[in-house]
Every structure is written in structure tokens, then in C-alpha cells.
Write a protein that holds these residues in place. Structure first.
Motif, PDB file in Angstrom:
ATOM      1  N   ASP A  51       0.809  -1.217   0.000  1.00 34.87           N
ATOM      2  CA  ASP A  51       0.000   0.000   0.000  1.00 34.87           C
ATOM      3  C   ASP A  51       0.841   1.265   0.000  1.00 34.87           C
ATOM      4  OD1 ASP A  51      -2.433   1.370   0.022  1.00 34.87           O
ATOM      5  OD2 ASP A  51      -2.297   1.678   2.178  1.00 34.87           O
ATOM      6  N   TYR A  52       1.918   1.290   0.797  1.00 32.40           N
ATOM      7  CA  TYR A  52       2.687   2.526   0.952  1.00 32.40           C
ATOM      8  C   TYR A  52       3.816   2.655  -0.079  1.00 32.40           C
ATOM      9  CZ  TYR A  52       5.797  -0.677   3.458  1.00 32.40           C
ATOM     10  OH  TYR A  52       6.591  -1.747   3.803  1.00 32.40           O
ATOM     11  N   LEU A  53       3.961   1.662  -0.970  1.00 37.09           N
ATOM     12  CA  LEU A  53       5.039   1.700  -1.953  1.00 37.09           C
ATOM     13  C   LEU A  53       4.565   2.051  -3.361  1.00 37.09           C
ATOM     14  CD1 LEU A  53       7.251  -1.374  -0.942  1.00 37.09           C
ATOM     15  CD2 LEU A  53       7.639   1.038  -0.441  1.00 37.09           C
ATOM     16  N   VAL A  54       3.250   2.122  -3.575  1.00 37.23           N
ATOM     17  CA  VAL A  54       2.735   2.413  -4.913  1.00 37.23           C
ATOM     18  C   VAL A  54       1.800   3.611  -4.859  1.00 37.23           C
ATOM     19  CG1 VAL A  54       2.885  -0.026  -5.548  1.00 37.23           C
ATOM     20  CG2 VAL A  54       0.717   0.901  -4.725  1.00 37.23           C
ATOM     21  N   LEU A  55       1.557   4.189  -6.031  1.00 36.07           N
ATOM     22  CA  LEU A  55       0.622   5.303  -6.160  1.00 36.07           C
ATOM     23  C   LEU A  55      -0.790   4.747  -6.364  1.00 36.07           C
ATOM     24  CD1 LEU A  55       2.677   7.660  -8.500  1.00 36.07           C
ATOM     25  CD2 LEU A  55       2.217   7.996  -6.071  1.00 36.07           C
ATOM     26  N   GLU A  56      -1.679   5.004  -5.409  1.00 33.28           N
ATOM     27  CA  GLU A  56      -3.037   4.471  -5.475  1.00 33.28           C
ATOM     28  C   GLU A  56      -3.770   4.985  -6.711  1.00 33.28           C
ATOM     29  OE1 GLU A  56      -6.099   2.073  -4.274  1.00 33.28           O
ATOM     30  OE2 GLU A  56      -4.135   2.269  -3.298  1.00 33.28           O
ATOM     31  N   LYS A  57      -3.551   6.225  -7.070  1.00 35.91           N
ATOM     32  CA  LYS A  57      -4.196   6.793  -8.245  1.00 35.91           C
ATOM     33  C   LYS A  57      -3.733   6.086  -9.509  1.00 35.91           C
ATOM     34  CE  LYS A  57      -4.974  11.183 -10.618  1.00 35.91           C
ATOM     35  NZ  LYS A  57      -4.667  12.628 -10.646  1.00 35.91           N
ATOM     36  N   GLU A  58      -2.448   5.737  -9.569  1.00 39.96           N
ATOM     37  CA  GLU A  58      -1.912   5.018 -10.723  1.00 39.96           C
ATOM     38  C   GLU A  58      -2.546   3.629 -10.836  1.00 39.96           C
ATOM     39  OE1 GLU A  58       0.890   4.767 -13.990  1.00 39.96           O
ATOM     40  OE2 GLU A  58       0.251   6.457 -12.743  1.00 39.96           O
ATOM     41  N   VAL A  59      -2.762   2.975  -9.700  1.00 41.89           N
ATOM     42  CA  VAL A  59      -3.374   1.643  -9.702  1.00 41.89           C
ATOM     43  C   VAL A  59      -4.812   1.707 -10.227  1.00 41.89           C
ATOM     44  CG1 VAL A  59      -4.067  -0.302  -8.256  1.00 41.89           C
ATOM     45  CG2 VAL A  59      -1.892   0.844  -7.825  1.00 41.89           C
ATOM     46  N   GLN A  60      -5.570   2.699  -9.748  1.00 45.94           N
ATOM     47  CA  GLN A  60      -6.974   2.807 -10.148  1.00 45.94           C
ATOM     48  C   GLN A  60      -7.118   3.236 -11.606  1.00 45.94           C
ATOM     49  OE1 GLN A  60      -9.525   1.889  -8.352  1.00 45.94           O
ATOM     50  NE2 GLN A  60      -8.414   1.497  -6.447  1.00 45.94           N
ATOM     51  N   THR A  61      -6.325   4.204 -12.039  1.00 53.52           N
ATOM     52  CA  THR A  61      -6.509   4.805 -13.361  1.00 53.52           C
ATOM     53  C   THR A  61      -5.911   3.964 -14.483  1.00 53.52           C
ATOM     54  OG1 THR A  61      -6.464   6.996 -12.330  1.00 53.52           O
ATOM     55  CG2 THR A  61      -6.153   6.892 -14.731  1.00 53.52           C
ATOM     56  N   ASN A  62      -4.644   3.589 -14.341  1.00 49.90           N
ATOM     57  CA  ASN A  62      -3.931   2.956 -15.446  1.00 49.90           C
ATOM     58  C   ASN A  62      -3.882   1.438 -15.387  1.00 49.90           C
ATOM     59  OD1 ASN A  62      -3.340   5.404 -16.626  1.00 49.90           O
ATOM     60  ND2 ASN A  62      -1.393   5.623 -15.550  1.00 49.90           N
ATOM     61  N   ILE A  63      -4.276   0.857 -14.258  1.00 50.57           N
ATOM     62  CA  ILE A  63      -4.151  -0.602 -14.150  1.00 50.57           C
ATOM     63  C   ILE A  63      -5.520  -1.269 -14.050  1.00 50.57           C
ATOM     64  CG2 ILE A  63      -3.221  -2.495 -12.761  1.00 50.57           C
ATOM     65  CD1 ILE A  63      -0.885  -0.710 -12.011  1.00 50.57           C
ATOM     66  N   ILE A  64      -6.284  -0.961 -13.010  1.00 52.55           N
ATOM     67  CA  ILE A  64      -7.566  -1.637 -12.805  1.00 52.55           C
ATOM     68  C   ILE A  64      -8.548  -1.315 -13.933  1.00 52.55           C
ATOM     69  CG2 ILE A  64      -9.580  -1.810 -11.296  1.00 52.55           C
ATOM     70  CD1 ILE A  64      -7.786  -1.444  -8.922  1.00 52.55           C
TER      71      ILE A  64
END
Length: 490
Positions: A51-64
Motif C-alpha cells: 500500500d505505501y510503496l505504490v501510487l493508489e491513483k496510478e493503480v486505479q486509473t492505469n491498471i484496474i
């Protein structure tokens, strides 16, 4: 990306099993492991990351969102659908855990033979700041940061040349750290490069920690009080050393670089000597070396003279000395040790306190305690002056590590002077000289240009000549190109 030795998990496997294995076996049940199951058009997709090593916005926008819209959940389809480079395939649990620690997001679907790792690291960096330890008046004042990528950016901006070579090493078995070996391939000595490679590859340690700590693992003599590698927080000095034919090391999460090989006199030089006019630079260099000699000799000479050698003191000064010591109940050796210890206490306290408070502590503490110990009869006025001059002289050393070594050397010198007078001092200086002559830095001579005697390198050690006369690099570094630029014709 090999980091730890753990039991591997081979695919295919169930989503819940993979989630449980990653959380418990590799991260010991850490609550920071985020695992999400996403329903897509074809199958369920498991997404795992720290959780603290990645950008949450990047996970939601560009991955999921991109994964949900993909026609198929295979490697080629996801790689073309997700607008992120450096997507890799993983096959074992060990590889998954290592990738998650580097800020990768793991994607897996049941019955798949591999899982995907997509980089989305959160990089928290502080802005470049002014150097604190190595303060300058002229020249760039920016310092290294804790990010090795930012530090390499500093290096590339200053050394915009295709001959800049960078090699990557992973140091540390338990907590791996990235180390970069940096040099100019057309200038640096091949023996120095190979020796540094060999020492880094042979390291068997759990953690590199920091640049200053790493030097203690790879230096030639770990029992010596003198530093054999130069640690600097200035990118400018780092690059200048590379242009002189030396090699450098950058350690991730460390705001300083390592320079080798160096000589004893390299610790009394700064790039500011080059930026100022040659006559001023030569004067400042000589002043630092003279200050170093005074710093280690003034107090021991006082102890030896008052204990055994009154005859060398002029009569007028002897009367003043006798008068100032009439109330002192201690012998000169104990008197000097007490006062030097008090000075070190004030210096250390000032360094650990906040900046403004520390400066006040150093000034007020020195004045108040100095006046108090004289009035109380613990020491004489003349010794206060001598110790203060020794402390001021030690501050002229640009390198903190070398300055600390000089401070420590004074104490055994005082003991030898107190027990055996000038004979003890001569023996101590001979021992230090022999030690410096035998010392090596990356297998290069440490006491050059004194030994081996290299008068051609005096310009790069004791003095600074005009640029028109400084057309050659130091011979002691054994660079491939000895000449910096052609000698101007006049």
C-alpha cells in the motif's frame, strides 16, 4: 531481482492461495499488503501490492480500469492495454515479493502460468538542498539527495559525455541496496575500476546502510583511524574527482558519494580552491595543512615543555606561565586532558542540538566554562588559548572524517608527551608517519606525493598553480589521459 531465499510457489494456483502465501510467507502477515479481486468480462483478476510503496491513483486509473476493459487477460493483451512500460512476467513467489518491495503491482488470473508485475512506485523525494557539512563560498552549493536516480541526474548534467560509464551492483543479502560504480572510461585507471568491482562483488553483508558505512567494508585497512575513501555530499566535487581519473560510488538512500583512490592530502582540498584565483587557492591549501599540524602539536608541546623541558621556554614567558599555574592543582598532562575533554563535550553537544541553539551553546558554553575553570584554578589562561587555537585549527579541515581523526590523535599525543616529553612526541610522530606511508587507498599509495615522492603532483596536493601551468592530471591517480588540455602557446 533476486532478494531472499524462500520457498517458491508455482502456477497455476487459486487466487486466495496466492494472496495468503504472499501475505504470510513473504511479508509475515503485514497489514500493508493490499489485495483486491476485480471482476472482468472473462475472469476474476487478483491485484496485490504494498500500500505505501505504490501510487493508489496510478493503480486505479492505469491498471484496474484498463485491465477491466481488456478483451483477454493474457500477457500480450494486458501489456498492450496498460500504458505502462517495463511490465514483466513472474513465475515464483520469491520474484513476486521482490517486485512488490520495488513498487510493482502484481496481476494474476486463475489457471495462468505466470503473473504480471506493473511498476507504479511512489517516490517520495526531498528537493535538492544546500550542502550543510561541506559549505562553500564559491561554486555550486547543491548537495546529493537520498534518491540514487536524482543523484545520477546531477552527475549526467555535469558530465555530459558518452565516456561516462555507470555499473550497477546489488549489495546486501538481507536488505539489498543499489550501488552505482561511476567513472570516465577514457580517463579512469583500469586497475582501480577492477579493484572496486572486485570488492563490491565479494561483499557478504546484510545491509549496506549508508555511504560512510559502506566505505568501512571495502576500505584497505579498517583498523586505521584515517579514512581511506573520501565521502562527499557535493555532486560538484564528485564530478571533479571523476575528471581527475578517480572512480566514484553512489549508494541508494544515501545523500553522499564515495571517491577513491585518494591520498592523505585530498582531505584538505575543496573545489573552492579551483574556483578562486590560484594565489588565494594556494594560500588556503597551505593554511589548512599548517593548521592541521598546529592542531595536533600545540597542546602536546605545552604538556611536554611544562613537564620536562622548561629550558626551551623563554624567561619572560616562563614567569607568566608560572604565575598562571600557581593555583592549578593538577600536573600539565591532567590539566590538558581535562580541558580538551571539556572542549570535545561542548563541540559534541553543539552538533546534536538544533542549529540555532547549538551555535549559542558553543559560544556561550565556551566563554562561560573557560572563564569558570580559570577562576576556579582548574587550568591556566595560557592553556585556554592553546586549546582554543587547536580547536579552531581542526575546524579548517574540509572533511569531517579527517577532522575527527585529527581530534582523536591529540589525546594519545598528549599522553606520550606527558610520560616521555619530546622523546615521546618524536616517537608518536614517527609512528604516525610510518603508518601513513604504509597505508593504501584502493591499493594506491596513501601518502603520495611525499611517499612515493612525486614532486610533479605538488600542484594537486599542497599548492595550486595557475590553470596555464596545470595542464596535467595527478600522476598518482595513474589516469589513462595524463594531460587535461594542451599547454597554451604564448
Amino acid at each position: 531481482m533476486k532478494r531472499r531465499t524462500r520457498k517458491s510457489t508455482y502456477f497455476p494456483c487459486k487466487l486466495d492461495n496466492l494472496k495468503q502465501d504472499v501475505t504470510k510467507q513473504f511479508f509475515n502477515g503485514s497489514p500493508d499488503v493490499a489485495a483486491k479481486t476485480v471482476n472482468t468480462q472473462h475472469d476474476k483478476l487478483l491485484i496485490i501490492y504494498m500500500d505505501y510503496l505504490v501510487l493508489e491513483k496510478e493503480v486505479q486509473t492505469n491498471i484496474i480500469s484498463k485491465a477491466q476493459g481488456a478483451k483477454q487477460l493474457d500477457y500480450d493483451t494486458l501489456k498492450s492495454s496498460i500504458p505502462v512500460t517495463d511490465i514483466i512476467e513472474l513465475k515464483t513467489l520469491n520474484e513476486i515479493g521482490s517486485a512488490m518491495l520495488e513498487g510493482y503491482v502484481i496481476l494474476y488470473t486463475e489457471k495462468s502460468q505466470t503473473c504480471l508485475a506493473i511498476p507504479a512506485p511512489r517516490i517520495d523525494q526531498r528537493k535538492p538542498e544546500k550542502a550543510e557539512t561541506e559549505s562553500l563560498i564559491f561554486g555550486p552549493r547543491i548537495s546529493f539527495s537520498e534518491s540514487i536516480d536524482t543523484n545520477m541526474n546531477f552527475i549526467h548534467k555535469r558530465l555530459d559525455t558518452p565516456t561516462l560509464a555507470v555499473e550497477k551492483f546489488i549489495v546486501g543479502d538481507t536488505i539489498p541496496s543499489e550501488v552505482r560504480l561511476v567513472y570516465l572510461s577514457d580517463i579512469a585507471n583500469d586497475e582501480a575500476i577492477q579493484e572496486m568491482r572486485s570488492r563490491l562483488n565479494s561483499l557478504k553483508i546484510d545491509d549496506a546502510m549508508e555511504s560512510s558505512a559502506l566505505t568501512q567494508f571495502i576500505e584497505d585497512n579498517s583498523y586505521s583511524i584515517f579514512p581511506q575513501f573520501l565521502v562527499t555530499e557535493l555532486p560538484d566535487r564528485f564530478c571533479y574527482s571523476l575528471k581527475e581519473g578517480r572512480v566514484g560510488l553512489l549508494v541508494d538512500k544515501s545523500p553522499s558519494g564515495i571517491i577513491a583512490p585518494v591520498s592523505f592530502f585530498s582531505f584538505f582540498q575543496t573545489t573552492e580552491d579551483v574556483y578562486t584565483r590560484w594565489n588565494m587557492g594556494a594560500f588556503i591549501r597551505l593554511m589548512r595543512i599548517i593548521a592541521m599540524i598546529l592542531s595536533i602539536t600545540l597542546t602536546p608541546t605545552y604538556v611536554a615543555a611544562l613537564t620536562y623541558h622548561y629550558e626551551i621556554i623563554p624567561d619572560a614567558l616562563l614567569v607568566s606561565l608560572g604565575h598562571s599555574r600557581t593555583r592549578v592543582p593538577f600536573p600539565p598532562l591532567l590539566e590538558a586532558l581535562i580541558l580538551e575533554f571539556l572542549i570535545e563535550l561542548i563541540r559534541e553537544a553543539g552538533a546534536r542540538l538544533p542549529t540555532k541553539v547549538g551555535q549559542t551553546m558553543g559560544i556561550v558554553g565556551g566563554i562561560v566554562i573557560g572563564q569558570a575553570v580559570v577562576q576556579a584554578g582548574f587550568t591556566s589562561n595560557i592553556l585556554i588559548i592553546i586549546v582554543a587555537l587547536s580547536a579552531l585549527a581542526s575546524f579548517t579541515t574540509p572533511s569531517y572524517l579527517m577532522g575527527s581523526a585529527i581530534r582523536i590523535i591529540r589525546f594519545p599525543l598528549m599522553l606520550f608527551a606527558g610520560f616521555w616529553g619530546f622523546i615521546g612526541l618524536i616517537f608518536s610522530f614517527a609512528f604516525i608517519a610510518i603508518h601513513l606511508v604504509k597505508q593504501r587507498s584502493l591499493n594506491f599509495p596513501y601518502f603520495v606525493p611525499i611517499y612515493p615522492f612525486q614532486p610533479r603532483d605538488f600542484n594537486n596536493s599542497f599548492i595550486r598553480l595557475p590553470f596555464l601551468w596545470s595542464t596535467k592530471r595527478a600522476y598518482s591517480n595513474r589516469p589513462k589521459q595524463i594531460r587535461r588540455f594542451p599547454k597554451p602557446k604564448r
